[in-house]
Design an enzyme around this catalytic site. Sequence first.
Site: not given
Ligand code: GLC
Length: 553
Positions: A216, A279
């Site tokens: 994440d 991500e």
């Molecule tokens: C990422 C996740 C999202 C979350 C953010 C903070 O973007 O996909 O859902 O709110 O991180 O953890």
Amino acid sequence: MTQNVTAAPTTGSPSAGEWWRDAVIYQVYPRSFADGNGDGMGDLPGITARLPYLRDLGVDAVWLSPFYASPQADAGYDVADYRAVDPVFGTLADADDLVRETHALGLRFIVDIVPNHCSDRHEWFQEALREGPGSAARDRFHFRAGRGADGALPPNDWESVFGGPAWTRVEDGQWYLHLFAAEQPDFNWDNQDVHDEFRSVLRFWLDLGVDGFRIDVAHGLVKAPGLPDIGHAEQVKLLGKQAVPYFDQDGVHEIYRDWRRILDAYGTGNGTERIAVAEAWTPTVERSALYLRRGELHQAFNFEYLTTGWDAAALRAVIDRSLAAMNAVDAPATWVLSNHDVVRHATRFADGDEVRGLRRARAATLLMLALPGSAYLYQGEELGLPEVTELPDEVRQDPAFFRGSGQDGTRDGCRVPLPWSGERPPFGFGPVEGGPSWLPQPDSWKDLSVAAQTGVPGSTLEFYRRALAVRRAHPALGAGRDIAWVPSPEGVLAFRRTTSAGSFVCTTNLSASPVTVPTPGTLLLASAHVVPGAGPDAAGTVLPADSTVWWAA
Ligand code: GLC
């Protein structure tokens, strides 16, 4: 209508070797997948019970969004204990069962790891609050004095991704940094404890048997020295499009080289790899490729692809750039159209017309699944679910909604629980007809449920099943790294893929009218009703507006 094809039966077992290079990975959003105990919230036993559905769908791996102990200020992306399962989702024994059962069905299992921030209820943050300014406990986070008279202004001008300042003041007058909600304090990755802790958390889940991690906010861990101002207030609007001192700093790569050594110690080659996917909302696919250099991560989400509209020239450009960038570092390209943070692609592509949206979504999916590399599916897209745009304010839970901005304003509309069966909400999401679901489902979803679509020719669910079966059976799909564009009329994208086992053509008509294209071979599958012209190039085939066809050629 879906065309019939001959394809090998789906076995559910991912290929050996570097299994992740062409894997189709299905995202389960735990609170909205299946509710085993009837409390209105999805849970791990609910997922375990539905695993055969995922095997039969034909995916290779399952990725679960967080199910760790959490006050749920950001639907579990605010983790209070990285080694515990939140009671809402079950127990650690349930997680263990789920991993074993997933493996028993021949699927891989990937979990989310959230290293940029934790929950404000995490014991380290509580300790930091207690121990006060200057303490070792505070150094694990970004605590600073404020600016202005009495330090009443935030230490810098950074904005939270969810809107508002990225700083919150605590009782003793210091401020702490949170790039997301105030309940999600950012870790300070200059602190060794943080490195040690996450090494240990990785090992904890690897020991439990997981096949990998979705990292994440992988681009956020390291902040520019001195936390410099940005100088303008357009930060959220420009997220991912401009360089900012809190994202995509070169220092993050050292962390991932370290993590890769840990992953490799658990297995390399012959299908035993444990993988990590970033991500990372970087400004370009080229920046994303940096995370995938030798000795770093295995995959990164291709958000540039996700954010490209239904436009032939733009899609062609992003496909070319993605393949070039990934091939340069010998990483697989990845493709994704939906996830829990964005408007579902059936609605994104609709331009106000749901029928058109679904037509384009199916065509887009077939195009995506034809590309070399790995593809990510988000739960419910195989049912053709649209975004739920009519949720009443009082049921919404997305912190972005309450902070008034960020990530499309609200993300609840793509998180509505799945419809499985039956005539009334929660449509089999929970065990009791008429029982609760944490977000309400539209009544119209009774026609979109798994039961309503199973065995129905032309349904979106049967279309996905067929597409995944053909992809698995046909060696020129998914695997490899290159495509060759076939000259096509404006608004049409066609490419050929050739392997020793045969050649394959994918043709997409992105225009608003039917187009006649040369018939390159035998029709394998189409996203809409298509009558193939006779024989290779003997006669043209009419492709309806917004459709994709796969050919064995
Ligand atoms: C990422 C996740 C999202 C979350 C953010 C903070 O973007 O996909 O859902 O709110 O991180 O953890």
